[in-house]
Design an enzyme around this catalytic site. Structure first.
Site, PDB file in Angstrom:
ATOM      1  N   HIS A  63      44.141  49.217  33.774  1.00 32.07           N
ATOM      2  CA  HIS A  63      42.883  48.800  34.399  1.00 32.07           C
ATOM      3  C   HIS A  63      42.076  50.060  34.679  1.00 32.07           C
ATOM      4  CE1 HIS A  63      40.034  46.806  37.112  1.00 32.07           C
ATOM      5  NE2 HIS A  63      40.250  47.814  37.963  1.00 32.07           N
ATOM      6  N   CYS A  79      37.964  44.823  31.661  1.00 31.49           N
ATOM      7  CA  CYS A  79      37.442  45.870  32.545  1.00 31.49           C
ATOM      8  C   CYS A  79      37.140  47.159  31.787  1.00 31.49           C
ATOM      9  CB  CYS A  79      38.438  46.140  33.672  1.00 31.49           C
ATOM     10  SG  CYS A  79      40.083  46.642  33.090  1.00 31.49           S
TER      11      CYS A  79
END
Length: 240
Positions: free
Chosen positions: A41, A115
């Site tokens: 992430h 993301c």
């Protein structure tokens, strides 16, 4: 001018120790050991102590912020300085408002719009280098595999249609040649002798199965008519 920093996390959740350990080990092997990448992430920090990223939600924007290195859903890994932006804080806030409208939470996709894709878009608008390739390599590889599979399926269907069409055209062509030869076989005896010297289309055994039974004239019927013709002439002469 201010620095733009990329914060990277291992994709783990503190509530599942087995899953956390597995993903951390995968990232260590493929990123730290081989240098290929892993499951990560990412979030971008610019002007202030918050980092900006993107995630799934059913309604509203998927763009969100949290304190730097404090995202509770993941395990913090490292920070990379991407460069410096010449944009003012006002302009950066304007870009974030635009991205908030363009990236709704329900359009999140693990392979094609996650993301890391958001951070790439944000960095591009800030005028700094994009994320290192290893950050999102697994998602890009998966997205490419899906695209290749879909393209292959489409091409297979197209090829199948073209083969069927070509077969129909070939069948009609061969059937037409056979029909012409059969018509020549029914000519008068004088013409039949001349036709014996001309080349003819020879039917292979496999083609006979393609032609419908009613498409070819019966040779037995023709032979019977030829045998009966002299007998009719003899009867007529005897009656005279």
């Amino acid at each position: 001018m201010t620095e733009v920093m990329l914060h990277i996390y291992d994709v783990t959740n503190s509530g599942s120790d087995n899953t956390n350990n597995t993903i951390v080990q995968i990232n260590k092997i493929f990123k730290d050991g081989i240098g290929l990448g892993g499951i990560f992430h990412s979030a971008v920090q610019v002007y202030g102590e918050d980092e900006w990223s993107f995630g799934f939600c059913e309604q509203g924007t998927g763009v969100f912020s949290c304190p730097v290195r404090k995202n509770p859903m993941y395990t913090y890994r490292e920070c990379i300085v991407l460069g410096k932006t010449n944009l003012s804080k006002f302009k950066v806030n304007q870009i974030l408002r635009e991205l908030s409208r363009e990236w709704p939470g329900n359009c999140y996709d693990l392979l094609s719009k996650n993301c890391n894709h958001f951070c790439n878009e944000f960095c591009e608008r800030l005028g700094v280098p994009k994320l290192p390739g290893w950050v999102n390599r697994f998602a890009n590889a998966g997205d490419t595999a899906v695209e290749i599979a879909e393209t292959t399926a489409v091409r297979f269907r197209q090829a199948k249609t073209e083969i069927v069409t070509a077969s129909k055209v070939a069948y009609r062509f061969l059937a037409g040649i056979t029909s012409n030869n059969n018509n020549n076989a029914l000519d008068s005896p004088g013409n039949r002798n001349n036709n014996n010297n001309s080349p003819r289309f020879q039917q292979p055994s496999w083609f006979k199965n393609l032609v419908a039974a009613g498409a070819k004239p019966s040779t037995s019927t023709t032979t019977t008519l030829e045998n009966e013709k002299p007998q009719l002439l003899q009867k007529q002469e005897s009656q005279v």
